[in-house]
Design an enzyme around this catalytic site. Sequence first.
Site, PDB file in Angstrom:
ATOM      1  N   PRO A   2      47.182  41.021  10.479  1.00  0.00           N
ATOM      2  CA  PRO A   2      45.980  41.292  11.256  1.00  0.00           C
ATOM      3  C   PRO A   2      45.276  40.039  11.722  1.00  0.00           C
ATOM      4  O   PRO A   2      45.052  39.122  10.948  1.00  0.00           O
ATOM      5  CB  PRO A   2      45.098  42.058  10.265  1.00  0.00           C
ATOM      6  N   GLU A   3      44.942  40.017  12.968  1.00  0.00           N
ATOM      7  CA  GLU A   3      44.017  39.021  13.484  1.00  0.00           C
ATOM      8  C   GLU A   3      42.672  39.725  13.629  1.00  0.00           C
ATOM      9  O   GLU A   3      42.510  40.860  13.191  1.00  0.00           O
ATOM     10  CB  GLU A   3      44.517  38.464  14.818  1.00  0.00           C
TER      11      GLU A   3
END
Length: 269
Positions: A2-3
Amino acid sequence: MPELPEVETTRRGIEPLIVGKPVVALDVREKRLRWPVPAQLQALIGLPISAVRRRAKYLLLDNERGSAIIHLGMSGSLRVVATSVSPQRHDHVDVVFDDGTCLRLRDPRRFGAVLWSRQPLRHKLLRSLGPEPFDLEFDGAYLRSRARGRRAAVKAFLMDSRVVVGVGNIYASEALHAAGIHPRRPAGRVSQARYEALCEAVREVLSQAIGFGGTTLRDFASPDGEPGYFRHALAVYGRAGEPCLHCGHTLRQETIAQRSSFFCPLCQR
DNA sequence: ATGGTCCCCTGACCGC
DNA sequence: TGCGGTCAGGGGACCA
């Protein structure tokens, strides 16, 4: 995995399902995450979750004693499920609520973390973080001043969480392409005008990705189980050998600062 | 301070 | 179908 867009998608997904709910138990089936899950996490028990915040890629589950700090690492995800649903392999931690549901952390690679802090913003991991991409102070002048004298590649500079948070490997490539900046260019040799363009590109790319529910490359799923659909809008990431959507030149993939980087050698300078 | 390297861990995928 | 090699969205720790 995840960013910032994926973490924000997760935050928005779990917030309405857990805020106000009293925590009645924890089930830590595997404490060997990036750091051992601390016993102090018990401070969640007996009080309702008062808020779900995000700072950089950290999620903060608040109660009146402090906050659980959750990082999803490369492969982490959170779902709210009925506690009666059997945990699967890699479902390491449940935060159990009084209504028969729980917040369940899955993290196959165990690069993620679950910590506890009474003052999370002063926690060692959070206190030196740079501004959020949507903060007013994050602008071209700010980037230019932070970059002065720095010889590292602008892509590494953009991914440095002391400079700005939340820009990971996908969106760094995307933003640099949108701004027409070569990822290998030394950070100190990018003009303020181009940093202004980069700042706008970062915001545009991140907000679009949030709108699409993030990017699913292989296994990201939001708390409702849906993948993120921004993958279909990626202009360069994962497209080596394919034509640049801007100029048609063949896109390249190179390793910069130990990470795969995608760019157009013609329109990025 | 800055920049470069290594590593934590599992799973997916590819070529043979 | 099996096997080995490669790669992966993060980022702290350590080194010069």
